[in-house]
Write a protein that holds these residues in place. Structure first.
Motif, mmCIF file in Angstrom:
data_model
loop_
_atom_site.group_PDB
_atom_site.id
_atom_site.type_symbol
_atom_site.label_atom_id
_atom_site.label_comp_id
_atom_site.label_asym_id
_atom_site.label_seq_id
_atom_site.Cartn_x
_atom_site.Cartn_y
_atom_site.Cartn_z
ATOM 1 N N TYR A 38 0.840 -1.412 -0.022
ATOM 2 C CA TYR A 38 -0.220 -0.432 -0.149
ATOM 3 C C TYR A 38 0.644 1.360 -0.343
ATOM 4 C CZ TYR A 38 -4.268 -2.358 0.239
ATOM 5 O OH TYR A 38 -5.722 -2.646 0.461
ATOM 6 N N LEU A 39 2.027 1.110 0.699
ATOM 7 C CA LEU A 39 2.715 2.796 0.921
ATOM 8 C C LEU A 39 3.075 2.510 -0.781
ATOM 9 C CD1 LEU A 39 4.931 1.728 4.018
ATOM 10 C CD2 LEU A 39 3.175 3.168 3.420
ATOM 11 N N VAL A 40 3.703 1.556 -1.329
ATOM 12 C CA VAL A 40 4.362 1.931 -2.522
ATOM 13 C C VAL A 40 3.019 2.129 -3.470
ATOM 14 C CG1 VAL A 40 4.479 0.705 -4.927
ATOM 15 C CG2 VAL A 40 5.749 0.161 -2.819
ATOM 16 N N VAL A 41 1.771 1.869 -2.838
ATOM 17 C CA VAL A 41 0.816 2.609 -4.049
ATOM 18 C C VAL A 41 0.490 3.977 -3.955
ATOM 19 C CG1 VAL A 41 -1.585 2.609 -4.558
ATOM 20 C CG2 VAL A 41 -0.524 0.690 -4.659
ATOM 21 N N VAL A 42 0.389 4.400 -2.266
ATOM 22 C CA VAL A 42 0.242 5.984 -2.001
ATOM 23 C C VAL A 42 0.976 6.818 -2.634
ATOM 24 C CG1 VAL A 42 0.264 6.718 0.047
ATOM 25 C CG2 VAL A 42 -1.095 5.036 0.012
ATOM 26 N N LEU A 43 1.960 6.048 -3.036
ATOM 27 C CA LEU A 43 3.593 6.848 -3.410
ATOM 28 C C LEU A 43 3.485 7.870 -4.351
ATOM 29 C CD1 LEU A 43 6.719 8.316 -2.312
ATOM 30 C CD2 LEU A 43 7.211 6.105 -3.201
ATOM 31 N N LEU A 44 3.337 6.357 -5.360
ATOM 32 C CA LEU A 44 3.052 6.804 -7.176
ATOM 33 C C LEU A 44 1.514 7.651 -6.727
ATOM 34 C CD1 LEU A 44 2.729 2.875 -8.017
ATOM 35 C CD2 LEU A 44 4.867 5.306 -8.040
ATOM 36 N N PHE A 45 0.657 7.544 -6.147
ATOM 37 C CA PHE A 45 -0.632 8.501 -5.907
ATOM 38 C C PHE A 45 -0.474 9.732 -5.395
ATOM 39 C CE2 PHE A 45 -3.678 4.417 -6.434
ATOM 40 C CZ PHE A 45 -4.718 5.601 -7.032
ATOM 41 N N GLY A 46 0.757 9.647 -4.945
ATOM 42 C CA GLY A 46 1.396 11.336 -4.266
ATOM 43 C C GLY A 46 2.086 12.039 -5.446
ATOM 44 N N VAL A 47 3.216 11.113 -6.206
ATOM 45 C CA VAL A 47 3.335 11.750 -7.255
ATOM 46 C C VAL A 47 2.747 12.315 -7.981
ATOM 47 C CG1 VAL A 47 5.352 11.545 -9.208
ATOM 48 C CG2 VAL A 47 5.913 10.629 -6.715
ATOM 49 N N LEU A 70 -0.652 12.763 -7.697
ATOM 50 C CA LEU A 70 -1.535 14.109 -7.140
ATOM 51 C C LEU A 70 -0.262 15.571 -7.652
ATOM 52 C CD1 LEU A 70 -3.098 12.675 -4.437
ATOM 53 C CD2 LEU A 70 -4.180 13.153 -6.060
ATOM 54 N N SER A 71 1.113 15.157 -7.428
ATOM 55 C CA SER A 71 1.411 16.611 -6.815
ATOM 56 C C SER A 71 1.851 16.682 -8.426
ATOM 57 C CB SER A 71 2.932 16.552 -6.552
ATOM 58 O OG SER A 71 3.078 15.501 -5.143
ATOM 59 N N VAL A 72 2.124 16.389 -9.533
ATOM 60 C CA VAL A 72 1.996 16.768 -10.892
ATOM 61 C C VAL A 72 0.735 17.638 -11.629
ATOM 62 C CG1 VAL A 72 1.778 16.349 -13.407
ATOM 63 C CG2 VAL A 72 3.693 15.372 -11.627
ATOM 64 N N LEU A 73 -0.719 16.501 -11.086
ATOM 65 C CA LEU A 73 -1.569 17.145 -11.159
ATOM 66 C C LEU A 73 -2.534 17.883 -10.468
ATOM 67 C CD1 LEU A 73 -3.838 13.950 -11.221
ATOM 68 C CD2 LEU A 73 -3.210 15.292 -13.246
ATOM 69 N N LEU A 116 -3.913 12.274 -17.135
ATOM 70 C CA LEU A 116 -4.457 11.744 -15.985
ATOM 71 C C LEU A 116 -4.828 10.541 -16.039
ATOM 72 C CD1 LEU A 116 -5.248 12.160 -13.571
ATOM 73 C CD2 LEU A 116 -7.384 13.368 -14.145
ATOM 74 N N TYR A 117 -5.052 10.599 -17.486
ATOM 75 C CA TYR A 117 -5.574 8.561 -18.150
ATOM 76 C C TYR A 117 -4.261 7.652 -17.548
ATOM 77 C CZ TYR A 117 -10.332 9.712 -18.755
ATOM 78 O OH TYR A 117 -11.803 10.193 -18.205
ATOM 79 N N THR A 118 -3.567 8.519 -18.945
ATOM 80 C CA THR A 118 -2.085 7.487 -18.522
ATOM 81 C C THR A 118 -1.277 7.041 -17.658
ATOM 82 O OG1 THR A 118 -1.572 8.684 -20.414
ATOM 83 C CG2 THR A 118 -0.162 7.179 -19.754
ATOM 84 N N LEU A 119 -1.566 8.026 -16.285
ATOM 85 C CA LEU A 119 -1.265 7.682 -14.943
ATOM 86 C C LEU A 119 -1.494 7.252 -14.442
ATOM 87 C CD1 LEU A 119 0.164 11.508 -13.977
ATOM 88 C CD2 LEU A 119 1.248 9.216 -14.635
ATOM 89 N N TRP A 120 -3.488 6.780 -14.553
ATOM 90 C CA TRP A 120 -4.413 6.171 -13.497
ATOM 91 C C TRP A 120 -4.050 4.906 -14.466
ATOM 92 C CZ3 TRP A 120 -8.244 2.810 -15.238
ATOM 93 C CH2 TRP A 120 -8.595 2.264 -14.331
ATOM 94 N N GLY A 121 -3.741 4.746 -15.174
ATOM 95 C CA GLY A 121 -3.767 3.010 -15.845
ATOM 96 C C GLY A 121 -2.207 2.200 -14.950
ATOM 97 N N LEU A 122 -1.400 3.442 -14.933
ATOM 98 C CA LEU A 122 0.307 3.059 -15.171
ATOM 99 C C LEU A 122 -0.293 2.801 -13.696
ATOM 100 C CD1 LEU A 122 3.311 2.599 -15.276
ATOM 101 C CD2 LEU A 122 3.785 5.094 -14.540
ATOM 102 N N ILE A 123 -0.666 3.514 -12.894
ATOM 103 C CA ILE A 123 -0.431 3.110 -11.451
ATOM 104 C C ILE A 123 -1.551 2.042 -10.924
ATOM 105 C CG2 ILE A 123 -1.572 3.554 -8.446
ATOM 106 C CD1 ILE A 123 -1.223 6.099 -9.794
ATOM 107 N N ALA A 124 -2.474 1.849 -11.622
ATOM 108 C CA ALA A 124 -2.988 0.734 -11.303
ATOM 109 C C ALA A 124 -2.880 -0.972 -12.011
ATOM 110 C CB ALA A 124 -4.718 0.146 -12.859
ATOM 111 N N ALA A 125 -1.711 -0.377 -13.157
ATOM 112 C CA ALA A 125 -0.451 -1.771 -13.469
ATOM 113 C C ALA A 125 0.259 -1.896 -11.954
ATOM 114 C CB ALA A 125 -0.328 -1.580 -14.246
ATOM 115 N N VAL A 126 0.950 -0.672 -11.718
ATOM 116 C CA VAL A 126 1.589 -0.859 -10.672
ATOM 117 C C VAL A 126 1.447 -2.241 -9.750
ATOM 118 C CG1 VAL A 126 3.472 0.369 -9.186
ATOM 119 C CG2 VAL A 126 3.151 0.496 -11.343
ATOM 120 N N SER A 127 -0.125 -1.433 -8.818
ATOM 121 C CA SER A 127 -0.743 -2.026 -7.693
ATOM 122 C C SER A 127 -1.328 -3.290 -7.850
ATOM 123 C CB SER A 127 -1.712 -1.015 -7.598
ATOM 124 O OG SER A 127 -1.829 0.263 -7.618
#
Length: 935
Positions: free
Chosen positions: A22-31, A33-36, A197-208
């Motif tokens: 979960y920390l990995v997923v949260v970290l990716l989401f944090g990155v 969210l910062s860009v967005l 945004l869609y691109t980053l979401w897909g990347l995070i989903a794959a990693v999660s």
């Protein structure tokens, strides 16, 4: 366990694995969210610029155009009309356009082309003001009309205005084009942001998802290994097999806990086997002693308890029935063979139904001995043996060390099993005992059955006779049913007649009440005026005339008594007479009766005796006022018809047998009034209790009276739950006895005595009453000094304080009968009071509201024309708000509800007519004093 604890500190737990994922997923989401967030801030600023900047530019452009138009409109209006009012929009536009221009030039500082256009607009505005605005206004102000007309014809400012409109339209169109360009750019950038945004979401989903598969695979793999191990154990049924775990996470904890569970289950199975074996053994003994010894022996073997005693509950005692390794000699010396509930710890355990424990026992408290020696127990445990929630035995155990919790749980389970076996054994023994007794009874019943056989044959013949009697009763029942139908129809007819009688009685009561009012009204004035004349306060009357007034007053009193008797009789017949039961103390009756009749006895030279014969209760429950009324009527008749000898009132307690209740008696209090008067013939004894009837018409005329007293007394006695009996003989006297129940709780107590008793029977009763316990006889001497009776008319003496209280007071008398007003006025003016009168309620309200009248007391009549006393009183209290003036109602109707209705309407007090001046003065003094204290 120490190794396991050390192992737990050096492991990568499941929680750590999941948290890391979960920390990995949260970290990716944090990155992301910062860009967005950065991009959204830029877009927001662009949006704010378009929303505020462009809108402000358009608004200011319109404002400048409006300022120019206001100036042109004001200039033309002033030049045409010369009215200075038209200069206001001109002046306002002249002062505002420059400020709006400065704001607009600041907003478009980033656009030089638009700034240049705006400067051209400014130059044309200034030129219009210089060549058209200011000169034309000045010409109009100077009043040179020809120049004004010439100015209008040439109109040098029109070209400037036309150029201004064209330039403002061009400026506005340029700004609109700029705004549309900014909006298009903002939309393009938003679309780009959405794609990112869609691109980053897909990347995070794959990693999660990848992280979830990795972590869950790691966890599930280990769990499957543990599951397989447990499955092997369950299929093989071998509880000795244990799980081997090689991971360093919570799965290892699961393995260790599962191994401990297997250990516990194995131990429980062992205990269950032992319990089953003991339960099987306890089914064999047939006596309580044998069962108890077996249980103690098995318990000692199983738990290594060296000492035990068992007590059995029987007939509210605890009996010692068995012991294990007990010290018999010490127990016999202490006498501990049986115990009562609550005695010692064993008895207390039976009461509380719970286990009691005591550790660290003193030395030699309980000795555990063997052939080699003895030792002292240090722990004592007392356990109740229950069956269906009740104690049937108590177990006392002693050990060398405190019992562990596992041992205590085992003891409780064994006690439950033993309770069932103990109850079964006791029940079986009791059944055996009952069976033995039934065998003996069966032999006796066999002998009695032979006797019953003979009796059955006799009953058979009696049954045949009863059958014949039953047929006869059936025929009789049919005749009774026919008679019942006739009786029911008669009862319905009687009910109709009873309703008519009640209606008629109500009409009669209302008629008598109204007639009472009509009689009391003139009687009131006659009594007051005759009393004033009889007093002869100013000595205007001769002695003979004063006697005439006294005769009139006494005659009016007699008439008042007659009216009261008729009203009482009417209330009794109509069922409206109410009684209030309260304690009446018998020792107060002699003094009360002496106050009424002692003076009469002295005037007629008669001996008047009152006797209380013990034993008497201190008080009885009855209506004191009605009791006094009955006794006064009986004593008045006795004095009336007695010219010599004595009149006596005897109060005693006796028991009366009921004629319809064999062997039953009722305790009553007897009030016997005896006299030595003229007597009554036996044939006329019942007649004296009828209304308007006396024993002899000639006697009635000779002695006076209406014949209502005894009738009313008998009715009142019935209301009190008793009755009056009479016994008399002509020439020798009479005895009238009032019987009242001693116990008011006997609701059906109706004393029924034969009133046609012979004189010798009455004399015997009187003699018996007088002879009882002379030592307790209480007699009141006829020489007792008492106050004068209310019958006597005398002047009312007032203290100086009372005279000062009532003198000069203003009294308002409200009455439609001038006779009452005249009588009251004369009576009250004797005491220095000022009397004002009103003949109805309307006149009374007029005097109080508009006449300036402020009386100290209002005497209010009830029955008046136009507005009665109730409504007048309500108007005074509610509409006029005069709540401090005492209002005393004077009513001649004298019905029970009149007082309640008067108080409810707002009256302060209530008096019934005819009035007694003394009572009127007393009530007035009372309420005037009350108001004075309030103020």
């Amino acid at each position: 366990m120490e190794g396991y604890a050390l192992f737990k500190t050096r492991r990568f737990t499941i929680r750590s694995k999941i948290v890391l994922g979960y920390l990995v997923v949260v970290l990716l989401f944090g990155v992301v969210l910062s860009v967005l967030s950065a991009q959204i801030d830029v877009l927001q600023k662009e949006n704010d610029f378009i929303s505020h900047h462009d809108l402000d530019v358009h608004n200011l452009t319109n404002a400048i155009e409006k300022n120019v138009l206001d100036m042109e409109t004001g200039q033309r209006g002033f030049m045409l009309t010369g009215n200075p009012m038209y200069l206001e929009p001109y002046t306002h536009g002249l002062s505002e356009w420059d400020s709006n221009y400065n704001q607009l030039i600041a907003l478009i500082s980033d656009n030089p082309a638009q700034q240049q256009s705006l400067q051209n607009i400014k130059s044309h505005i200034i030129r219009w003001i210089d060549i058209a605005g200011e000169p034309s206004v000045q010409l109009k102000k100077e009043g040179d009309q020809d120049k004004v007309i010439a100015f209008f014809k040439s109109d040098p400012g029109k070209n400037e205005i036309d150029l201004l409109r064209s330039q403002l339209a061009s400026f506005r169109n340029n700004e609109i084009m700029l705004t549309e360009a900014r909006v298009t750019d903002l939309a393009n950038r938003s679309s780009t942001l959405l794609t990112v945004l869609y691109t980053l979401w897909g990347l995070i989903a794959a990693v999660s998802i990848a992280a979830a598969f990795i972590v869950s695979g790691n966890i599930v793999k280990t769990l499957l290994e543990v599951k397989q191990t447990i499955s092997d154990i369950s299929k093989g049924g071998n509880l000795k097999q244990r799980i081997r775990v090689r991971t360093r996470d919570e799965v290892a904890d699961l393995g260790y806990e599962t191994n401990q569970l297997l250990d516990e289950v194995q131990e429980q199975n062992r205990v269950k086997d032992q319990l089953t074996g003991i339960a099987t053994l306890m089914q064999n003994p047939t006596t309580l002693e044998g069962l108890s010894r077996l249980f103690l022996s098995e318990l000692a073997t199983l738990l290594e308890i060296p000492y035990g005693v068992l007590y059995y509950w029987k007939e509210n005692r605890l009996l010692r029935v068995a012991a294990y390794a007990g010290d018999g000699e010490k127990e016999r010396s202490l006498g501990q063979i049986s115990l009562a509930p609550g005695q010692g710890m064993v008895g207390q355990c039976a009461l509380e139904k719970r286990v009691l424990r005591m550790n660290d026992l003193p030395q030699n408290y309980i000795r555990i001995s063997s052939g080699l020696g003895f030792a002292s127990a240090s722990s004592l445990t007392v356990v109740p043996v229950l069956f269906e929630g009740r104690v049937i035995a108590v177990l006392e155990l002693a050990s060398m060390k405190p019992l562990q919790e596992r041992a205590m749980k085992l003891i409780e389970e064994l006690a439950a099993i033993f309770g069932v076996s103990l109850h079964s054994t006791a029940t079986r023994m009791e059944l055996q005992h009952l069976y033995d007794e039934s065998q003996v009874l069966n032999e006796e019943l066999q002998a009695q059955s032979e006797k019953l056989q003979l009796q059955t044959e006799e009953m058979q013949s009696q049954t045949e006779e009863l059958q014949m009697q039953t047929e006869e009763l059936y025929m009789l029942n049919e005749r009774l049913e026919a008679q019942k139908g006739a009786a029911e129809s008669s009862a319905k007819e009687l009910a109709v007649v009873a309703d008519q009688l009640r209606t008629s009685s109500g009409y009669k009561s209302e008629f008598l009440a109204n007639m009472s009012h009509e009689l009391r009204t003139p009687l009131n004035s006659m009594l007051i005026l005759s009393e004033i004349l009889a007093e002869n306060k100013h000595h205007h009357l001769s002695h003979e005339e004063q006697n005439y007034a006294s005769v009139i007053h006494r005659s009016g009193k007699d008439l008042l008594h007659l009216i009261n008797d008729i009203l009482d009789l009417s209330k009794v017949e109509a069922g409206q007479m109410e009684v209030e039961f309260n304690p009446v103390y018998l020792d107060t009756l002699p003094e009360v009766m002496n106050q009424y009749f002692l003076k009469t006895a002295e005037q007629k030279n008669l001996d008047f005796r009152i006797q209380l014969q013990s034993p008497l209760p201190e008080a009885i429950e009855t209506d004191e006022m009605r009791l006094h009324q009955i006794l006064r009527n009986l004593l008045s008749n006795a004095f009336k018809f007695t010219s010599e000898g004595e009149v006596a009132l005897t109060i005693s307690q006796m028991s009366l047998d009921h004629s319809d209740r064999a062997g039953q008696a009722t305790d009553v209090i007897a009030f016997s009034v005896s006299d030595t008067g003229i007597g009554i013939e036996e044939s006329k004894l019942l007649q004296v209790f009828e209304a308007f009837k006396q024993a002899d018409g000639a006697t009635a005329r000779k002695y006076g009276g209406t014949g209502l007293g005894l009738s009313i007394s008998q009715s009142l006695a019935s209301l009190l739950g008793g009755s009056i009996s009479a016994a008399s003989r002509p020439g020798q006297g009479s005895v009238f006895t009032l019987f009242l129940p001693l116990n008011r709780g006997i609701s059906d107590m109706q004393v029924e005595l034969d009133s046609r008793l012979f004189m010798n029977e009455a004399a015997g009763t009187s003699a018996a009453l007088e002879d009882q316990t002379l030592s307790s006889l209480t007699s009141y001497s006829s020489l007792t000094t008492l106050s004068q009776t209310p019958e006597e008319s005398h002047e009312i003496w007032l203290t100086p304080l009372e005279e000062a209280l009532i003198s000069g007071r203003q009294i308002l008398v409200v009455d439609d009968d001038i006779r009452n007003v005249y009588a009251l006025a004369n009576a009250l003016e004797h005491y220095g009071m000022n009397v004002v009168s009103a003949q109805n309620g309307t006149e009374c309200l007029e005097l109080l509201e508009h006449g300036g009248l402020k009386p100290d007391v209002i005497l209010m009549d009830i029955m008046m024309p136009e507005m009665d006393g109730y409504e007048t009183t309500r108007q005074i209290r509610e509409r006029l708000g005069l709540t401090g003036i005492p209002i005393i109602v004077l009513s001649a109707k004298a019905m029970k509800e009149d007082r309640e209705k008067s108080i409810a309407a707002g009256a302060t007090d209530y008096l019934s007519k005819p009035l007694n001046v003394k009572d009127v003065l007393s009530r007035m003094k009372l309420w005037m004093t009350h108001e004075k204290m309030k103020n």
